[in-house]
Scaffold this motif. Structure first.
Motif, PDB file in Angstrom:
ATOM      1  N   ALA A 217       0.836  -1.206   0.000  1.00  0.00           N
ATOM      2  CA  ALA A 217       0.000   0.000   0.000  1.00  0.00           C
ATOM      3  C   ALA A 217       0.871   1.256   0.000  1.00  0.00           C
ATOM      4  N   GLU A 218       1.950   1.232   0.774  1.00  0.00           N
ATOM      5  CA  GLU A 218       2.874   2.368   0.821  1.00  0.00           C
ATOM      6  C   GLU A 218       3.513   2.596  -0.552  1.00  0.00           C
ATOM      7  N   GLY A 219       3.948   1.524  -1.194  1.00  0.00           N
ATOM      8  CA  GLY A 219       4.553   1.631  -2.519  1.00  0.00           C
ATOM      9  C   GLY A 219       3.577   2.163  -3.547  1.00  0.00           C
ATOM     10  N   ARG A 220       2.344   1.664  -3.507  1.00  0.00           N
ATOM     11  CA  ARG A 220       1.311   2.124  -4.441  1.00  0.00           C
ATOM     12  C   ARG A 220       1.063   3.621  -4.271  1.00  0.00           C
ATOM     13  N   GLU A 221       0.904   4.060  -3.034  1.00  0.00           N
ATOM     14  CA  GLU A 221       0.627   5.474  -2.762  1.00  0.00           C
ATOM     15  C   GLU A 221       1.777   6.369  -3.215  1.00  0.00           C
ATOM     16  N   MET A 222       3.002   5.953  -2.951  1.00  0.00           N
ATOM     17  CA  MET A 222       4.165   6.750  -3.348  1.00  0.00           C
ATOM     18  C   MET A 222       4.285   6.837  -4.870  1.00  0.00           C
ATOM     19  N   ALA A 223       4.039   5.722  -5.568  1.00  0.00           N
ATOM     20  CA  ALA A 223       4.132   5.712  -7.031  1.00  0.00           C
ATOM     21  C   ALA A 223       3.058   6.604  -7.645  1.00  0.00           C
ATOM     22  N   VAL A 224       1.837   6.544  -7.110  1.00  0.00           N
ATOM     23  CA  VAL A 224       0.751   7.393  -7.622  1.00  0.00           C
ATOM     24  C   VAL A 224       1.064   8.864  -7.356  1.00  0.00           C
ATOM     25  N   GLN A 225       1.575   9.183  -6.172  1.00  0.00           N
ATOM     26  CA  GLN A 225       1.932  10.573  -5.856  1.00  0.00           C
ATOM     27  C   GLN A 225       2.997  11.103  -6.814  1.00  0.00           C
ATOM     28  N   GLU A 226       3.995  10.280  -7.124  1.00  0.00           N
ATOM     29  CA  GLU A 226       5.046  10.698  -8.051  1.00  0.00           C
ATOM     30  C   GLU A 226       4.475  10.925  -9.453  1.00  0.00           C
ATOM     31  N   MET A 227       3.569  10.034  -9.882  1.00  0.00           N
ATOM     32  CA  MET A 227       2.934  10.170 -11.192  1.00  0.00           C
ATOM     33  C   MET A 227       2.114  11.460 -11.259  1.00  0.00           C
ATOM     34  N   VAL A 228       1.348  11.752 -10.211  1.00  0.00           N
ATOM     35  CA  VAL A 228       0.522  12.964 -10.158  1.00  0.00           C
ATOM     36  C   VAL A 228       1.398  14.216 -10.199  1.00  0.00           C
ATOM     37  N   LYS A 229       2.512  14.194  -9.491  1.00  0.00           N
ATOM     38  CA  LYS A 229       3.436  15.338  -9.494  1.00  0.00           C
ATOM     39  C   LYS A 229       3.945  15.615 -10.911  1.00  0.00           C
ATOM     40  N   LYS A 230       4.314  14.559 -11.634  1.00  0.00           N
ATOM     41  CA  LYS A 230       4.788  14.721 -13.013  1.00  0.00           C
ATOM     42  C   LYS A 230       3.668  15.247 -13.913  1.00  0.00           C
ATOM     43  N   ALA A 231       2.443  14.763 -13.701  1.00  0.00           N
ATOM     44  CA  ALA A 231       1.303  15.220 -14.502  1.00  0.00           C
ATOM     45  C   ALA A 231       1.039  16.708 -14.260  1.00  0.00           C
ATOM     46  N   ARG A 232       1.098  17.144 -13.002  1.00  0.00           N
ATOM     47  CA  ARG A 232       0.906  18.570 -12.682  1.00  0.00           C
ATOM     48  C   ARG A 232       1.955  19.431 -13.376  1.00  0.00           C
ATOM     49  N   ASN A 233       3.196  18.941 -13.382  1.00  0.00           N
ATOM     50  CA  ASN A 233       4.278  19.688 -14.035  1.00  0.00           C
ATOM     51  C   ASN A 233       4.052  19.828 -15.538  1.00  0.00           C
ATOM     52  N   MET A 234       3.258  18.930 -16.116  1.00  0.00           N
ATOM     53  CA  MET A 234       2.927  18.999 -17.542  1.00  0.00           C
ATOM     54  C   MET A 234       1.710  19.886 -17.795  1.00  0.00           C
ATOM     55  N   GLY A 235       1.051  20.347 -16.724  1.00  0.00           N
ATOM     56  CA  GLY A 235      -0.138  21.181 -16.861  1.00  0.00           C
ATOM     57  C   GLY A 235      -1.440  20.402 -16.839  1.00  0.00           C
ATOM     58  N   ALA A 236      -1.396  19.148 -16.429  1.00  0.00           N
ATOM     59  CA  ALA A 236      -2.596  18.305 -16.398  1.00  0.00           C
ATOM     60  C   ALA A 236      -3.444  18.601 -15.165  1.00  0.00           C
ATOM     61  N   ASN A 237      -4.742  18.322 -15.293  1.00  0.00           N
ATOM     62  CA  ASN A 237      -5.616  18.370 -14.125  1.00  0.00           C
ATOM     63  C   ASN A 237      -6.299  17.022 -13.890  1.00  0.00           C
ATOM     64  N   ALA A 238      -5.851  15.989 -14.643  1.00  0.00           N
ATOM     65  CA  ALA A 238      -6.344  14.627 -14.435  1.00  0.00           C
ATOM     66  C   ALA A 238      -5.364  13.634 -15.056  1.00  0.00           C
ATOM     67  N   VAL A 239      -5.417  12.402 -14.554  1.00  0.00           N
ATOM     68  CA  VAL A 239      -4.661  11.299 -15.143  1.00  0.00           C
ATOM     69  C   VAL A 239      -5.657  10.166 -15.366  1.00  0.00           C
ATOM     70  N   ILE A 240      -5.738   9.700 -16.604  1.00  0.00           N
ATOM     71  CA  ILE A 240      -6.686   8.639 -16.944  1.00  0.00           C
ATOM     72  C   ILE A 240      -5.930   7.372 -17.343  1.00  0.00           C
ATOM     73  N   GLY A 241      -6.663   6.247 -17.390  1.00  0.00           N
ATOM     74  CA  GLY A 241      -6.071   4.985 -17.824  1.00  0.00           C
ATOM     75  C   GLY A 241      -4.947   4.505 -16.926  1.00  0.00           C
ATOM     76  N   VAL A 242      -5.061   4.763 -15.630  1.00  0.00           N
ATOM     77  CA  VAL A 242      -3.982   4.421 -14.698  1.00  0.00           C
ATOM     78  C   VAL A 242      -3.872   2.908 -14.531  1.00  0.00           C
ATOM     79  N   ASP A 243      -2.635   2.431 -14.558  1.00  0.00           N
ATOM     80  CA  ASP A 243      -2.330   1.016 -14.360  1.00  0.00           C
ATOM     81  C   ASP A 243      -1.244   0.908 -13.300  1.00  0.00           C
ATOM     82  N   LEU A 244      -1.400  -0.036 -12.392  1.00  0.00           N
ATOM     83  CA  LEU A 244      -0.404  -0.273 -11.346  1.00  0.00           C
ATOM     84  C   LEU A 244       0.223  -1.638 -11.558  1.00  0.00           C
ATOM     85  N   ASP A 245       1.546  -1.689 -11.501  1.00  0.00           N
ATOM     86  CA  ASP A 245       2.278  -2.946 -11.627  1.00  0.00           C
ATOM     87  C   ASP A 245       3.207  -3.104 -10.434  1.00  0.00           C
TER      88      ASP A 245
END
Length: 105
Positions: free
Chosen positions: A55-83
């Motif tokens: 759960a900790e790994g999942r949360e950290m990976a999603v937070q990092e992905m969201v941070k990168k999306a914000r830096n691109m100017g996004a306000n959403a991330v769709i089609g999310v896949d966790l591995d």
């Protein structure tokens, strides 16, 4: 920011697709946790220590992905896949990937 596994968001229109985003986290397990988890495996049941680490790994990976999306100017991330992958020496990796998009306001 909206983060979803679906390819669209009901009631929202995608204005622009900004590209692929990902978040990667590598976490280490320790000897005590491995030993206790092996006992749980032998007697049956769930390994709470590993579940919390996942759960900790999942949360950290999603937070990092969201941070990168914000830096691109996004306000959403769709089609999310966790591995999740097990690496050598008790290490595990969690990767969150998705498509950064800009939704119409």
């Amino acid at each position: 920011m909206i983060v979803t596994t679906t390819n669209s968001i009901e009631g929202k229109q995608i204005e622009q697709y900004l590209g692929l985003v990902s978040g990667e986290v590598i976490l280490g397990a320790n000897v005590v946790r491995d030993f206790l988890a092996s006992i749980t495996d032998i007697i049956g049941g769930r390994s709470g220590t590993y579940e919390s680490k996942l759960a900790e790994g999942r949360e950290m990976a999603v937070q990092e992905m969201v941070k990168k999306a914000r830096n691109m100017g996004a306000n959403a991330v769709i089609g999310v896949d966790l591995d999740f992958e097990t690496l050598r020496d008790g290490m595990m990796m969690c990767i969150a990937t998705g498509t950064a998009v800009k939704l119409k306001e």
